[in-house]
Scaffold this motif. Structure first.
Motif, PDB file in Angstrom:
ATOM      1  N   HIS A   8       0.805  -1.218   0.000  1.00  0.00           N
ATOM      2  CA  HIS A   8       0.000   0.000   0.000  1.00  0.00           C
ATOM      3  C   HIS A   8       0.845   1.278   0.000  1.00  0.00           C
ATOM      4  CE1 HIS A   8      -3.100  -2.963   0.979  1.00  0.00           C
ATOM      5  NE2 HIS A   8      -3.939  -2.080   0.468  1.00  0.00           N
ATOM      6  N   GLY A   9       2.158   1.152  -0.101  1.00  0.00           N
ATOM      7  CA  GLY A   9       3.004   2.321  -0.310  1.00  0.00           C
ATOM      8  C   GLY A   9       3.597   2.968   0.924  1.00  0.00           C
ATOM      9  N   ARG A  10       3.736   2.247   2.006  1.00  0.00           N
ATOM     10  CA  ARG A  10       4.283   2.820   3.239  1.00  0.00           C
ATOM     11  C   ARG A  10       5.637   3.488   3.004  1.00  0.00           C
ATOM     12  NH1 ARG A  10       6.941  -0.600   7.825  1.00  0.00           N
ATOM     13  NH2 ARG A  10       6.835  -2.092   6.137  1.00  0.00           N
ATOM     14  N   HIS A  11       6.544   2.811   2.322  1.00  0.00           N
ATOM     15  CA  HIS A  11       7.866   3.390   2.076  1.00  0.00           C
ATOM     16  C   HIS A  11       7.809   4.481   1.016  1.00  0.00           C
ATOM     17  CE1 HIS A  11       8.788  -0.647   3.780  1.00  0.00           C
ATOM     18  NE2 HIS A  11       9.426   0.147   4.592  1.00  0.00           N
ATOM     19  N   MET A  12       6.965   4.309   0.026  1.00  0.00           N
ATOM     20  CA  MET A  12       6.784   5.357  -0.985  1.00  0.00           C
ATOM     21  C   MET A  12       6.321   6.650  -0.321  1.00  0.00           C
ATOM     22  SD  MET A  12       4.990   3.228  -4.092  1.00  0.00           S
ATOM     23  CE  MET A  12       4.684   4.722  -5.032  1.00  0.00           C
ATOM     24  N   GLN A  13       5.381   6.534   0.594  1.00  0.00           N
ATOM     25  CA  GLN A  13       4.859   7.706   1.292  1.00  0.00           C
ATOM     26  C   GLN A  13       5.975   8.416   2.051  1.00  0.00           C
ATOM     27  OE1 GLN A  13       1.917   6.865   4.322  1.00  0.00           O
ATOM     28  NE2 GLN A  13       1.233   8.989   4.376  1.00  0.00           N
ATOM     29  N   TRP A  14       6.826   7.668   2.739  1.00  0.00           N
ATOM     30  CA  TRP A  14       7.911   8.254   3.523  1.00  0.00           C
ATOM     31  C   TRP A  14       8.876   9.014   2.612  1.00  0.00           C
ATOM     32  CZ3 TRP A  14      13.164   8.278   4.173  1.00  0.00           C
ATOM     33  CH2 TRP A  14      13.652   8.732   5.399  1.00  0.00           C
ATOM     34  N   ALA A  16       8.336  10.110  -0.540  1.00  0.00           N
ATOM     35  CA  ALA A  16       7.640  11.213  -1.223  1.00  0.00           C
ATOM     36  C   ALA A  16       7.487  12.416  -0.294  1.00  0.00           C
ATOM     37  CB  ALA A  16       6.278  10.739  -1.728  1.00  0.00           C
ATOM     38  N   ALA A  17       7.224  12.173   0.986  1.00  0.00           N
ATOM     39  CA  ALA A  17       7.069  13.259   1.952  1.00  0.00           C
ATOM     40  C   ALA A  17       8.364  14.047   2.127  1.00  0.00           C
ATOM     41  CB  ALA A  17       6.608  12.716   3.301  1.00  0.00           C
ATOM     42  N   ARG A  18       9.470  13.456   1.724  1.00  0.00           N
ATOM     43  CA  ARG A  18      10.771  14.121   1.814  1.00  0.00           C
ATOM     44  C   ARG A  18      11.247  14.638   0.467  1.00  0.00           C
ATOM     45  NH1 ARG A  18       9.426  11.156   5.665  1.00  0.00           N
ATOM     46  NH2 ARG A  18      10.222  11.423   7.758  1.00  0.00           N
ATOM     47  N   GLY A  19      10.320  14.700  -0.484  1.00  0.00           N
ATOM     48  CA  GLY A  19      10.604  15.327  -1.769  1.00  0.00           C
ATOM     49  C   GLY A  19      11.207  14.437  -2.839  1.00  0.00           C
ATOM     50  N   HIS A  20      11.229  13.129  -2.624  1.00  0.00           N
ATOM     51  CA  HIS A  20      11.798  12.221  -3.619  1.00  0.00           C
ATOM     52  C   HIS A  20      10.729  11.720  -4.575  1.00  0.00           C
ATOM     53  CE1 HIS A  20      15.593  12.016  -1.453  1.00  0.00           C
ATOM     54  NE2 HIS A  20      14.890  11.896  -0.340  1.00  0.00           N
ATOM     55  N   GLY A  21      11.083  11.601  -5.840  1.00  0.00           N
ATOM     56  CA  GLY A  21      10.206  10.948  -6.791  1.00  0.00           C
ATOM     57  C   GLY A  21      10.178   9.463  -6.478  1.00  0.00           C
ATOM     58  N   VAL A  22       8.996   8.854  -6.509  1.00  0.00           N
ATOM     59  CA  VAL A  22       8.878   7.456  -6.105  1.00  0.00           C
ATOM     60  C   VAL A  22       8.144   6.637  -7.153  1.00  0.00           C
ATOM     61  CG1 VAL A  22       9.011   7.932  -3.627  1.00  0.00           C
ATOM     62  CG2 VAL A  22       6.801   7.958  -4.745  1.00  0.00           C
ATOM     63  N   THR A  23       8.585   5.403  -7.276  1.00  0.00           N
ATOM     64  CA  THR A  23       7.959   4.415  -8.148  1.00  0.00           C
ATOM     65  C   THR A  23       7.807   3.144  -7.339  1.00  0.00           C
ATOM     66  OG1 THR A  23       9.004   5.336 -10.123  1.00  0.00           O
ATOM     67  CG2 THR A  23       8.227   3.069 -10.272  1.00  0.00           C
ATOM     68  N   GLY A  24       6.677   2.490  -7.504  1.00  0.00           N
ATOM     69  CA  GLY A  24       6.453   1.222  -6.820  1.00  0.00           C
ATOM     70  C   GLY A  24       5.993   0.169  -7.796  1.00  0.00           C
ATOM     71  N   ALA A  37      -1.302   6.906  -4.592  1.00  0.00           N
ATOM     72  CA  ALA A  37      -1.468   8.222  -3.979  1.00  0.00           C
ATOM     73  C   ALA A  37      -0.125   8.903  -3.738  1.00  0.00           C
ATOM     74  CB  ALA A  37      -2.226   8.092  -2.655  1.00  0.00           C
ATOM     75  N   PHE A  38       0.971   8.130  -3.756  1.00  0.00           N
ATOM     76  CA  PHE A  38       2.280   8.679  -3.406  1.00  0.00           C
ATOM     77  C   PHE A  38       3.225   8.814  -4.597  1.00  0.00           C
ATOM     78  CE2 PHE A  38       0.648   5.993   0.083  1.00  0.00           C
ATOM     79  CZ  PHE A  38       0.200   7.027   0.885  1.00  0.00           C
ATOM     80  N   GLY A  39       2.891   8.181  -5.711  1.00  0.00           N
ATOM     81  CA  GLY A  39       3.766   8.250  -6.882  1.00  0.00           C
ATOM     82  C   GLY A  39       3.312   7.285  -7.952  1.00  0.00           C
ATOM     83  N   ARG A  40       4.223   6.995  -8.871  1.00  0.00           N
ATOM     84  CA  ARG A  40       3.931   6.098  -9.988  1.00  0.00           C
ATOM     85  C   ARG A  40       4.003   4.655  -9.494  1.00  0.00           C
ATOM     86  NH1 ARG A  40       7.203   3.883 -14.868  1.00  0.00           N
ATOM     87  NH2 ARG A  40       8.965   3.985 -13.461  1.00  0.00           N
ATOM     88  N   VAL A  41       2.998   3.861  -9.854  1.00  0.00           N
ATOM     89  CA  VAL A  41       2.964   2.458  -9.445  1.00  0.00           C
ATOM     90  C   VAL A  41       2.605   1.592 -10.642  1.00  0.00           C
ATOM     91  CG1 VAL A  41       1.940   0.754  -7.896  1.00  0.00           C
ATOM     92  CG2 VAL A  41       2.243   3.090  -7.110  1.00  0.00           C
ATOM     93  N   LEU A  42       3.344   0.507 -10.807  1.00  0.00           N
ATOM     94  CA  LEU A  42       3.037  -0.484 -11.826  1.00  0.00           C
ATOM     95  C   LEU A  42       2.423  -1.697 -11.160  1.00  0.00           C
ATOM     96  CD1 LEU A  42       6.362  -0.435 -13.862  1.00  0.00           C
ATOM     97  CD2 LEU A  42       4.231   0.696 -14.445  1.00  0.00           C
ATOM     98  N   THR A  43       1.343  -2.188 -11.720  1.00  0.00           N
ATOM     99  CA  THR A  43       0.787  -3.451 -11.279  1.00  0.00           C
ATOM    100  C   THR A  43       1.417  -4.510 -12.165  1.00  0.00           C
ATOM    101  OG1 THR A  43      -1.291  -2.388 -10.651  1.00  0.00           O
ATOM    102  CG2 THR A  43      -1.321  -4.780 -10.913  1.00  0.00           C
TER     103      THR A  43
END
Length: 160
Positions: A8-14, A16-24, A37-43
């Motif tokens: 569900h993006g726990r690490h992505m959220q952390w 992203a909150a510090r200004g990093h672009g995130v992909t999951g 909700a926190f960045g780009r995600v591929l299923t």
């Protein structure tokens, strides 16, 4: 930053909150939707299908509570020059305290170190954590970069 098996993006959220672009990436469409909700995600099912990041590198790659040995080389290869790999998952011995208990899902002694042989390990642990009870291996490792050619790398440590 790439979060492998992001849930569900726990690490992505952390990050992203510090200004990093995130992909999951996660195989669960429900989890991927939440992490979106926190960045780009591929299923994607990275165990049954191709590695979706074959031509990409990330400044940070994060993996927690996930092990699929055939993807280890791809995960390590996804670390960009100057980037970091943060990896923690269950280790042999965990079968004595709970799940996962199958050897397929438990790192053997030194296995994570061996998988990171082309990176510079800056921290590694292999042992038991009491709360909740579990055996883990975890590593922080970096890929050499060109930023400070001829200079020793400076990895800031906590403390005075």
């Amino acid at each position: 930053m790439l979060d492998v098996a992001c849930g569900h993006g726990r690490h992505m959220q952390w990050f992203a909150a510090r200004g990093h672009g995130v992909t999951g990436v996660d195989r669960s469409a429900e989890a991927a939707e939440a992490a979106g909700a926190f960045g780009r995600v591929l299923t994607a099912d990275i165990e049954a299908g191709p590695w979706p990041f074959a031509d990409q590198a990330f400044g940070a790659v994060v993996v927690t509570n996930y092990l699929w040995r055939p993807r280890m080389a791809d995960i390590v290869a996804a670390v960009a020059p100057g980037g970091v790999l943060l990896y923690e998952t269950f280790a042999a011995g965990n079968e004595t305290v709970g799940k996962p208990s199958r050897p397929d899902f438990l790192l053997q002694p030194g296995e994570l170190l061996a998988a990171c042989k082309e990176l510079r390990v800056v921290a590694y642990e292999d042992g038991f954590l009491a709360e909740p009870a579990r055996f883990v291996q975890r590593i922080a490792a970096i890929r050499a970069g060109d930023a400070n050619v001829g200079q020793p790398p400076r990895h800031l440590l906590q403390g005075n």
